[in-house]
Design an enzyme around this catalytic site. Sequence first.
Site, short mmCIF file in Angstrom:
data_model
loop_
_atom_site.label_atom_id
_atom_site.label_comp_id
_atom_site.label_asym_id
_atom_site.label_seq_id
_atom_site.Cartn_x
_atom_site.Cartn_y
_atom_site.Cartn_z
N SER A 181 0.79 -1.24 0.00
CA SER A 181 0.00 0.00 0.00
C SER A 181 0.81 1.28 0.00
CB SER A 181 -0.96 0.01 1.20
OG SER A 181 -2.16 -0.66 0.88
N LYS A 185 0.32 3.93 -2.73
CA LYS A 185 -0.63 5.05 -2.71
C LYS A 185 0.06 6.40 -2.59
CE LYS A 185 -4.50 2.34 -0.81
NZ LYS A 185 -3.88 1.04 -0.56
N SER A 244 -6.28 4.07 3.76
CA SER A 244 -5.69 3.12 2.82
C SER A 244 -6.78 2.50 1.94
CB SER A 244 -4.90 2.02 3.54
OG SER A 244 -3.97 1.40 2.68
#
Length: 486
Positions: free
Chosen positions: A121, A124, A318
Amino acid sequence: MPPAAPRRRRRLLPVAAFVAVLLLALAGFAVLVRPGPVAGWLGDGADPSATARPPEPDPQPVLAGPDAGAPQPTPDGVRAALDPLLGQPALGSRVNVSVADVTTGQSLFTRGGDDGTVPASVTKLATGVTVLEARGPGHRIPTRVVAGANPGEVVLVGGGDPTLAVDGKGFYPGAARLDTLAKQVKQALGGTAPTRVIVDSTLFPGPVHAPGWDDDIPTGGYGAAITALMTDGARTDPETARRTFDDTHGAAQRDPQPDLAAGRAFARLLGADAPVTKGKAPAEAGASTGAAPAPGTELGKVESLPMIRLVDIMISDSDNVVAEALARQVALARNQPASFSGGAAAMDAVLAELGLPADEITLSDASGLSRNNRISPSLLTDLIALAGKGDHPELGGIFGGLPVGAWSGTLGDRYRAAATKAGAGAVRAKTGTLTGVHAIAGLVTTADGRLLTFAVLTDRAPAGDPDVTRQALDRITGALAACGCR
């Protein structure tokens, strides 16, 4: 994989740690509260669905800079602090690291820093930077309704807003709403009920699931089919999802056909007992010649929250679905297909425009769910430093949602052990987790008050308790917070 800690929890800290959080915000990357671009980007409390908006002002510098006068760590000092920690068994056989000074951009430590690593993640961060650069912090995503090709038809046209709500009970606070849009359409039609509702989600072509997603991603509650029209990030029960967010770590049941689900909800709001089908909006045919509006005539429009808020949601929660939708906005801004591959190509192009090493990133998606993604730690630290210097104020939106050690988001329950507590309030970072993959990238304030950027990625971590690997990562970043490293 679920995050390590609830994302929205805010806990009280000891006074010293709380002061550290404030110092990080005020001396490092806080957006100054003042009139001008930030007020325009964030909105002024007006209805976000309103269609008439003044033009956004040109960006001006709005980020307070780090303390350039604080003593800068030396490469030897950083190496002495980190080398003993990189062999922790919980990290596995490959740990790639980059540490740099934010003010000068100088690299202070690297180990496999230029090597592509599965980022999970922390992807991002690249998504946030590229969409803020390509679209701008004030950009809003429209959802429109136009008259269909045949009398009685209306076409709901998705513009790619993943936060669109059905009504005031949606998942994302302040989101644009279908009930607002339905009122506009009813007024435009003079109360005549449509005979057919057509859903146009053709803005996003290609597959709805990305290459490299684990088999359970589409059904496990953390991903969804990515379509140009959806409500509440494709959640089937947004009220329950919002209420149980902490307990489920953000997982929620998603509709396999989000665009049709949105169309059915819209038909109900119109009070139309009409079929809902997929199709494409007709081109505008000019002025109406009879009682019915001409094909393609706009009957209503609502707009999303500004981009700076969407980026904040993506990073703080997230949110994988928001991430994939934002990458498609980058694609549209760079005349690429609004697909997984088009988004990846456009993100690569924007990173290159910013002078970042675009050859050190390879993407199959924008959320980090794909195991095909590769990002180098040095690209992440270069990206964070660029966003933090203030030369590109539009990029500062990536910092507002970053979790703070022992305080918020995925770091809320971390940096509490004796071996890591120096990072409490001093580390602000995005985390990433897949099975066997653990990553953290962000900012840390040293004991001397110097602001550093770091990225630590391991993609061959052993199976077992993921919290053990996370704590191993926190020992590394905590060591940077504890030392002057000189």
